[in-house]
Write a protein that holds these residues in place. Structure first.
Motif, short mmCIF file in Angstrom:
data_model
loop_
_atom_site.label_atom_id
_atom_site.label_comp_id
_atom_site.label_asym_id
_atom_site.label_seq_id
_atom_site.Cartn_x
_atom_site.Cartn_y
_atom_site.Cartn_z
N THR A 3 -53.06 -36.36 19.57
CA THR A 3 -51.99 -35.49 19.10
C THR A 3 -51.83 -34.27 20.00
N ILE A 4 -52.95 -33.72 20.49
CA ILE A 4 -52.90 -32.56 21.38
C ILE A 4 -52.23 -32.94 22.70
N ILE A 5 -52.57 -34.12 23.21
CA ILE A 5 -51.95 -34.57 24.47
C ILE A 5 -50.45 -34.71 24.30
N TYR A 6 -50.02 -35.32 23.20
CA TYR A 6 -48.59 -35.49 22.97
C TYR A 6 -47.88 -34.15 22.80
N PHE A 7 -48.61 -33.17 22.23
CA PHE A 7 -48.02 -31.84 22.07
C PHE A 7 -47.63 -31.27 23.42
N PHE A 8 -48.54 -31.39 24.41
CA PHE A 8 -48.24 -30.84 25.73
C PHE A 8 -47.16 -31.63 26.45
N ILE A 9 -47.13 -32.94 26.23
CA ILE A 9 -46.04 -33.74 26.80
C ILE A 9 -44.70 -33.26 26.25
N CYS A 10 -44.66 -33.07 24.93
CA CYS A 10 -43.43 -32.62 24.29
C CYS A 10 -43.06 -31.22 24.72
N LEU A 114 -38.39 -33.79 19.27
CA LEU A 114 -39.33 -33.95 18.16
C LEU A 114 -39.36 -35.39 17.68
N PHE A 115 -38.19 -36.00 17.59
CA PHE A 115 -38.09 -37.40 17.16
C PHE A 115 -38.89 -38.31 18.09
N ILE A 116 -38.68 -38.16 19.40
CA ILE A 116 -39.37 -38.99 20.38
C ILE A 116 -40.87 -38.76 20.34
N CYS A 117 -41.28 -37.50 20.29
CA CYS A 117 -42.71 -37.18 20.34
C CYS A 117 -43.45 -37.68 19.10
N GLN A 118 -42.80 -37.63 17.97
CA GLN A 118 -43.41 -38.17 16.75
C GLN A 118 -43.60 -39.67 16.87
N LEU A 119 -42.63 -40.35 17.48
CA LEU A 119 -42.75 -41.80 17.68
C LEU A 119 -43.84 -42.12 18.70
N PHE A 120 -43.92 -41.32 19.78
CA PHE A 120 -45.00 -41.51 20.75
C PHE A 120 -46.36 -41.46 20.05
N ASP A 121 -46.52 -40.51 19.18
CA ASP A 121 -47.78 -40.34 18.47
C ASP A 121 -48.05 -41.51 17.52
N TYR A 123 -46.77 -44.57 17.54
CA TYR A 123 -46.87 -45.89 18.15
C TYR A 123 -47.77 -45.92 19.40
N ASN A 124 -48.47 -44.82 19.63
CA ASN A 124 -49.54 -44.81 20.64
C ASN A 124 -49.04 -45.19 22.04
N CYS A 125 -47.97 -44.53 22.47
CA CYS A 125 -47.48 -44.78 23.84
C CYS A 125 -46.84 -43.49 24.37
N LYS A 126 -46.45 -43.51 25.66
CA LYS A 126 -45.96 -42.30 26.32
C LYS A 126 -44.61 -42.49 27.00
N GLU A 127 -44.12 -43.73 27.10
CA GLU A 127 -42.89 -44.01 27.82
C GLU A 127 -41.82 -44.52 26.85
N ILE A 128 -40.57 -44.12 27.08
CA ILE A 128 -39.48 -44.51 26.19
C ILE A 128 -39.27 -46.02 26.20
N GLN A 129 -39.33 -46.65 27.37
CA GLN A 129 -39.13 -48.10 27.43
C GLN A 129 -40.22 -48.82 26.66
N GLU A 130 -41.46 -48.36 26.79
CA GLU A 130 -42.56 -48.97 26.05
C GLU A 130 -42.38 -48.76 24.55
N LEU A 131 -41.86 -47.60 24.17
CA LEU A 131 -41.59 -47.32 22.76
C LEU A 131 -40.58 -48.31 22.20
N LYS A 132 -39.53 -48.60 22.94
CA LYS A 132 -38.52 -49.57 22.50
C LYS A 132 -39.14 -50.96 22.33
N ILE A 133 -40.03 -51.32 23.23
CA ILE A 133 -40.71 -52.62 23.13
C ILE A 133 -41.55 -52.69 21.86
#
Length: 284
Positions: A3-10, A114-121, A123-133
């Motif tokens: 969660t901390i890592i995703y916070f800094f990404i966001c 916020l929407f994207i970062c919550q989904l990253f967290d 679904y355990n991924c960091k890329e939008i294309q991977e998130l769609k998959i």
């Protein structure tokens, strides 16, 4: 830590701002919540247009005749599958809306970030294309087949007592859960307990989306909707491996479950809302 890592990404996403407004048309479903006290409380599905009944209490179908048990099981579960699929498809639509926005603008809106970062967290991924998959749902026939295998066509105690269709385990003592009657190697086993059938289906899709064991399945799912291409890639869902996927294929074929891949929620239960997305973090 994740969660901390995703916070800094966001946080990095938020550094630039603009003053434009984005509009997204969100389509949600108005569910009809219901309880099942007897088999007659399961609403009949007469054609390919389905009323979105979400059952919060169910019964065991164990004592029904085989054909009736299977039909009632499908009618009990199908609306929740379609609702869960729609929710995932709406998330993908929102992501594609964000992608279109970024093609024309240098920054992402605060609400989109916020929407994207919550989904990253989640679904355990960091890329939008991977998130769609990870978000793309697979055919109804596979979900029904696995649900039938895991619950004995609606006969399991976990389904009756906790709306748990897929026998998904719980590893967190803070969760609502049920203790299995038999443990493993003197260790107690618990399965999750859900507020509704819909919640069980949503957690099943999230499990498929998050767990590394289903990476090949997810990748093929993104390219194909053919259940018979996808089913063999679920061999890590069970300790039975290829024996499990052979059983799953047989259930789907012998019960003609693929016909449900073309069922839809009735359009009168859709609610469309225009969302204006304009709030942003400003660069200091």
């Amino acid at each position: 830590m994740r969660t901390i890592i995703y916070f800094f990404i966001c946080l990095g996403i938020f550094l630039v701002s603009c003053k434009k407004v984005s509009t997204f048309r969100q389509i949600s479903i108005k569910p009809q919540y219901a309880l099942i006290e007897t088999k007659d409380d399961i609403h009949t599905i007469t054609d390919s247009t389905v009323v979105p009944y979400i059952y919060t209490k169910v019964i065991s179908l164990r004592n029904l005749e085989v054909d009736e048990k299977k039909q009632k099981f499908v009618e009990m579960l199908l609306p929740s599958i379609l609702v869960a699929q729609h929710s995932l498809s709406q998330k993908i639509s929102r992501i594609e809306h964000i992608e279109n926005w970024l093609q024309k603008n240098p920054s992402m809106l605060k609400t989109d970030s916020l929407f994207i970062c919550q989904l990253f967290d989640t679904y355990n991924c960091k890329e939008i294309q991977e998130l769609k998959i990870r978000l793309k749902p697979h055919p109804v026939s596979i979900v029904l087949g696995q649900a039938a295998l895991e619950s004995g066509w609606g006969s399991s105690r976990f389904l009756k007592d906790g709306n748990n269709i897929f026998g998904i385990w719980s590893y967190n003592s803070d969760e609502n859960r049920i203790k299995a009657l038999v443990g493993r190697d003197s260790t107690s086993i618990y399965v999750k307990s859900y507020a509704s059938i819909e919640d069980s289906v949503k957690d099943y899709f999230e499990t498929i989306a998050r767990v590394d064991a289903y990476q090949k399945f997810r990748q093929e799912r993104f390219e194909s909707d053919n259940p018979f291409i996808l089913i063999p890639l679920l061999n890590r869902y069970s300790e039975l491996g290829d024996t499990y996927t052979r059983k799953l294929k047989e259930i789907v074929e012998s019960n003609n479950l693929t016909k449900y891949d073309f069922y839809v929620i009735g359009s009168e239960y859709f609610v469309e809302k225009e969302i204006k997305l304009s709030e942003m973090f400003l660069k200091e």
